[in-house]
Design a protein around this motif. Structure first.
Motif, PDB file in Angstrom:
ATOM      1  N   LEU A 113       0.837  -1.210   0.000  1.00 10.20           N
ATOM      2  CA  LEU A 113       0.000   0.000   0.000  1.00 10.20           C
ATOM      3  C   LEU A 113       0.871   1.258   0.000  1.00 10.20           C
ATOM      4  N   ALA A 114       1.968   1.237   0.763  1.00  5.99           N
ATOM      5  CA  ALA A 114       2.865   2.401   0.791  1.00  5.99           C
ATOM      6  C   ALA A 114       3.431   2.670  -0.606  1.00  5.99           C
ATOM      7  N   ASP A 118       2.763   6.129  -2.752  1.00  4.72           N
ATOM      8  CA  ASP A 118       3.872   6.940  -3.282  1.00  4.72           C
ATOM      9  C   ASP A 118       3.666   7.196  -4.772  1.00  4.72           C
ATOM     10  N   ARG A 119       3.265   6.155  -5.474  1.00  2.41           N
ATOM     11  CA  ARG A 119       3.021   6.281  -6.915  1.00  2.41           C
ATOM     12  C   ARG A 119       1.900   7.308  -7.182  1.00  2.41           C
ATOM     13  N   ALA A 120       0.805   7.196  -6.414  1.00  6.18           N
ATOM     14  CA  ALA A 120      -0.332   8.093  -6.610  1.00  6.18           C
ATOM     15  C   ALA A 120       0.035   9.541  -6.271  1.00  6.18           C
ATOM     16  N   ILE A 141      -9.452  -2.436   7.467  1.00  2.00           N
ATOM     17  CA  ILE A 141      -9.808  -1.086   7.934  1.00  2.00           C
ATOM     18  C   ILE A 141      -8.642  -0.492   8.737  1.00  2.00           C
ATOM     19  N   ALA A 142      -8.030  -1.317   9.599  1.00  4.18           N
ATOM     20  CA  ALA A 142      -6.885  -0.835  10.391  1.00  4.18           C
ATOM     21  C   ALA A 142      -5.714  -0.476   9.477  1.00  4.18           C
ATOM     22  N   LEU A 143      -5.471  -1.309   8.460  1.00  7.65           N
ATOM     23  CA  LEU A 143      -4.380  -1.030   7.515  1.00  7.65           C
ATOM     24  C   LEU A 143      -4.620   0.310   6.812  1.00  7.65           C
TER      25      LEU A 143
END
Ligand SMILES: CC(C)(COP(=O)(O)OP(=O)(O)OC[C@H]1O[C@@H](n2cnc3c(N)ncnc32)[C@H](O)[C@@H]1OP(=O)(O)O)[C@@H](O)C(=O)NCCC(=O)NCCS
Length: 184
Positions: A113-114, A118-120, A141-143
């Motif tokens: 996800l990180a 970064d890409r976005a 949800i926590a992530l």
């Protein structure tokens, strides 16, 4: 403290030849429960889906070393424009992701996800990332919260899962430091 990603974890762009690994991740029980996949998945479906090169999207996989010298795909994520036909929504992208059942809770999802964020944020000009997550999917949800997403609302009876209609949350993350134009 966030889990340290597994040693040797590599994140790279998804390629058409990755379809077996992606199908394996998406067909596992927890991925079925957390996404809109159907039981009895078709390998051919994933082969066809990955064969289509989508240059507008950012589809990535995470892989770990597999002895003696191979690699095993353990997660995938797609970040894709929500509506290519609306100029007014060009700043928005949606995310879908899954980590293979036997690799969950080891920092893989967070690393994937990180990379997408970064890409976005820094390469695609995306200001808003949105997603839908089942209201009982505590891990996801926590992530997402950990990565700056907030809950915007609830979709009632969003999808059927094993005979029960399940609510889903709409979550989104706005770019915390949108790029600015250089001074004149
Ligand atoms: C949701 C999912 C992507 C998380 O990936 P993961 O690799 O297991 O997550 P990580 O190990 O990187 O954990 C990252 C954060 O998620 C949260 N988290 C992960 N597992 C959790 C659990 N079982 N309960 C609560 N929080 C959890 C924590 O905040 C964790 O951060 P921390 O380690 O600093 O506490 C993964 O569980 C998954 O693929 N599930 C099945 C498919 C799915 O639900 N996809 C999402 C659809 S919206």
């Amino acid at each position: 403290m966030a889990a340290t990603p597994p040693e040797g974890l590599r994140i790279r762009r998804m390629e058409p030849g990755d379809y077996v690994g992606v199908a394996r991740t998406m067909g596992a029980p927890r991925a079925l429960a957390g996404t809109l996949q159907l039981p009895l998945p078709s390998l051919e479906y994933w082969r066809e889906r990955l064969a289509k090169v989508d240059t507008e999207s950012c589809s990535i996989v995470a892989e770990v070393p597999l002895a003696p010298n191979g690699h095993d795909i353990v997660a995938n994520l797609a970040l894709h424009p929500t509506n290519l036909h609306s100029l007014r929504r060009r700043h928005v992208a949606a995310i879908g992701m899954s980590v293979r059942d036997d690799w969950q809770g080891r920092g893989v999802g967070s690393a994937l996800l990180a990379t997408a964020i970064d890409r976005a944020d820094n390469w695609m000009g995306i200001l808003r990332i949105e997603l839908t997550v089942f209201a009982d999917n505590e891990a996801a949800i926590a992530l997402y919260r950990r990565h700056g997403f907030v809950v915007e609302g609830t979709h009632r009876a969003y999808a059927l899962r094993d005979g029960v209609y399940i609510d889903a949350l709409a979550m989104a993350r706005l770019h915390p430091r949108p790029p600015t134009l250089p001074p004149a």
